[in-house]
Design a protein around this motif. Structure first.
Motif, short mmCIF file in Angstrom:
data_model
loop_
_atom_site.label_atom_id
_atom_site.label_comp_id
_atom_site.label_asym_id
_atom_site.label_seq_id
_atom_site.Cartn_x
_atom_site.Cartn_y
_atom_site.Cartn_z
N UNK A 181 0.84 -1.21 0.00
CA UNK A 181 0.00 0.00 0.00
C UNK A 181 0.87 1.25 0.00
N UNK A 182 1.94 1.24 0.79
CA UNK A 182 2.94 2.30 0.76
C UNK A 182 4.24 1.65 0.33
N UNK A 183 4.57 1.70 -0.95
CA UNK A 183 5.70 0.90 -1.46
C UNK A 183 7.05 1.30 -0.90
N UNK A 184 7.22 2.59 -0.58
CA UNK A 184 8.49 3.05 -0.03
C UNK A 184 8.26 3.58 1.38
N UNK A 185 8.92 2.98 2.35
CA UNK A 185 8.88 3.41 3.75
C UNK A 185 10.31 3.56 4.24
N UNK A 202 12.66 0.72 5.24
CA UNK A 202 11.78 -0.29 5.81
C UNK A 202 11.13 -1.10 4.69
N UNK A 203 10.81 -0.43 3.59
CA UNK A 203 10.22 -1.10 2.42
C UNK A 203 10.63 -0.36 1.16
N UNK A 204 10.91 -1.12 0.12
CA UNK A 204 11.22 -0.55 -1.21
C UNK A 204 10.85 -1.60 -2.25
N UNK A 205 10.12 -1.22 -3.29
CA UNK A 205 9.62 -2.22 -4.26
C UNK A 205 10.72 -2.99 -4.98
N UNK A 206 11.95 -2.46 -5.03
CA UNK A 206 13.02 -3.14 -5.74
C UNK A 206 13.50 -4.40 -5.03
N UNK A 207 13.45 -4.41 -3.68
CA UNK A 207 14.07 -5.54 -2.99
C UNK A 207 13.55 -5.78 -1.56
N UNK A 208 12.61 -4.97 -1.06
CA UNK A 208 12.30 -5.03 0.37
C UNK A 208 10.80 -4.86 0.62
N UNK A 209 10.19 -5.81 1.32
CA UNK A 209 8.84 -5.67 1.84
C UNK A 209 8.93 -5.28 3.32
N UNK A 210 7.99 -4.47 3.79
CA UNK A 210 8.08 -4.10 5.20
C UNK A 210 6.84 -3.42 5.73
#
Length: 440
Positions: A181-185, A202-210
């Motif tokens: 929902x918020x792809x970059x945190x 915390x989260x980035x669509x390239x490599x990280x869910x969070x």
């Protein structure tokens, strides 16, 4: 800097004091009249004004405590308005109050889609937006209650003792966000090794869910015990002074927890690695001091107005407990997992962790305005406004230092940042009150 993170068990917040104090006060209200043998007050005698204006009324008199027969018909009411068959009174108030919000730095950020990981969430860039922090963290309206008990020492109600308890229920200002929902945190900070703004992703669509959760919780209470003495009275007016003891407590809790999972390997980090970070700042301020005050009352028929001003001088002790924890769970090739756990999160590291205590002089004034309507000689409806100001408190959010000389699990450098700043500020609580006053 190396980024490593993960949460521990949640630090408990304090929620029980308001309810315990209110229950004890209500039990005392019910028990005292019976224990003291008090009987309900009868009706007031008729009041017939025969003089054109008010006359001075002595505080004490051997025969009558009211003015003279020129002011009222005192045949059946020798102590005039201030007298009653019973000397015990109580007030129960329901409160709708506000407290001063915590002023937090930017704590959670996001960036536009397509922002590369190197600049995602970094403060100062046009692509970055603050999601939590950066302004006042208001917790909204605090419901609460106040109980007052009083005992007059003489039938003319010229001297007595009173005690009160006021408590506001804990209120929260919270924030929750998660991918996709918020792809970059991100969580911003100042990197002292480069002296530039940076951010822990915390989260980035390239490599990280969070996902991330943040919480600020506030609770306030105060207790007063005082001796009250009338020093001036007229037919429908009186002014009292009081001297006593004041206690106040401000309990606050701030925490941030995050969970991140690598969806793509970022050497040397393997895909599937999970990192959890937990930071908590739990604070309590306590005030003990002596109090002086003035209370003025004016009565017109069934209506009563009251103006009250008190000021307490004493000492404040502020305590803030800072804790941080990181847990990393790494998948093992061929099956299984490996877990590493260590002290230190992002905001709470070994350089500022532990319990921090500070003592100092403080002033705690109270202002109150109240209007009452007499339903019966014993029962009165009241509505009013109250304000407390506490000049020196140590609030947890004010102790956050966003300057980082390392990130866990890196050992502290000579700069030893973040530090605990021992910042103090003022606190206020104010709002409306609706209540009942009863004389036994």
């Amino acid at each position: 800097m190396t980024m490593t993170a993960a949460p521990t068990c949640k630090f408990p917040s304090i929620r029980t004091r308001f309810y315990v104090g209110l229950m004890l006060a209500l039990l005392a209200t019910c028990a005292l009249p019976s224990a003291m043998g008090q009987t309900p007050r009868g009706s007031y005698a008729p009041r017939t004004r025969t003089a054109s204006g008010p006359m001075e009324m002595p505080v004490e008199s051997e025969e009558v405590c009211g003015p003279s027969a020129d002011c009222f018909d005192l045949a059946d009411d020798p102590c005039w308005r201030w007298a009653c068959e019973g000397r015990l009174w109580c007030e129960l108030d329901y409160l709708l109050w506000w407290t001063r919000a915590s002023n937090a730095p930017p704590l959670v950020t996001t960036s536009l889609d397509g922002t590369p990981p190197e600049t995602a969430g970094v403060i100062g860039l046009s692509t970055t937006r603050v999601l939590f922090g950066g302004d006042d963290l208001s917790s909204g309206v605090h419901p609460g209650g106040r109980v007052r008990l009083g005992l007059w020492l003489d039938p003319c109600e010229s001297a007595g003792f009173e005690a009160s308890y006021l408590g506001l229920a804990d209120r929260r200002a919270s924030f929750t966000a998660a991918s996709p929902a918020t792809p970059i945190l991100a969580r911003p900070y100042l990197d002292l090794q480069t002296n530039q703004q940076d951010a822990m992703l915390v989260a980035h669509p390239d490599f990280l869910d969070g996902s991330l959760n943040a919480l600020v919780e506030t609770g306030w209470q105060t207790v007063e015990v005082a001796y009250r003495q009338a020093f001036w009275r007229q037919c429908e007016r009186r002014a009292d002074w009081l001297v006593g003891y004041r206690y106040a407590s401000l309990d606050e809790h701030f925490e941030v927890s995050q969970t991140s999972r690598f969806t793509v390997a970022r050497p040397p980090i393997l895909a599937g690695t999970r990192k959890d970070v937990f930071d908590t700042f739990a604070g309590q301020n306590e005030f003990h001091g002596g109090e002086l005050g003035l209370i003025y009352q004016d009565t017109h028929g069934r209506w009563t107005g009251e103006l009250m001003l008190k000021i307490a001088l004493g000492g404040t002790r502020g305590r803030v407990d800072v804790q941080g924890r990181t847990v990393t769970v790494v998948p093992v090739p061929g099956g299984g997992i490996s877990t590493a756990e260590f002290d230190g999160g992002l905001l709470a590291q070994t350089t500022n962790a532990g319990q921090h205590v500070q003592d100092g002089f403080a002033v705690l004034p109270e202002l109150g305005v109240k209007f009452g309507y007499e339903i019966t000689p014993q029962l009165q409806l009241t509505v009013g406004y109250g304000l407390f100001v506490w000049t020196r408190v140590m609030r947890p959010v004010d102790q956050i230092d966003l300057s980082m000389s390392q990130l866990p699990p890196e050992p502290p450098t000579d700069a030893r940042q973040p530090q605990f700043p021992f910042s103090t500020t003022s606190f206020w609580a104010q709002g409306l009150q609706f209540g009942l006053a009863y004389a036994f």
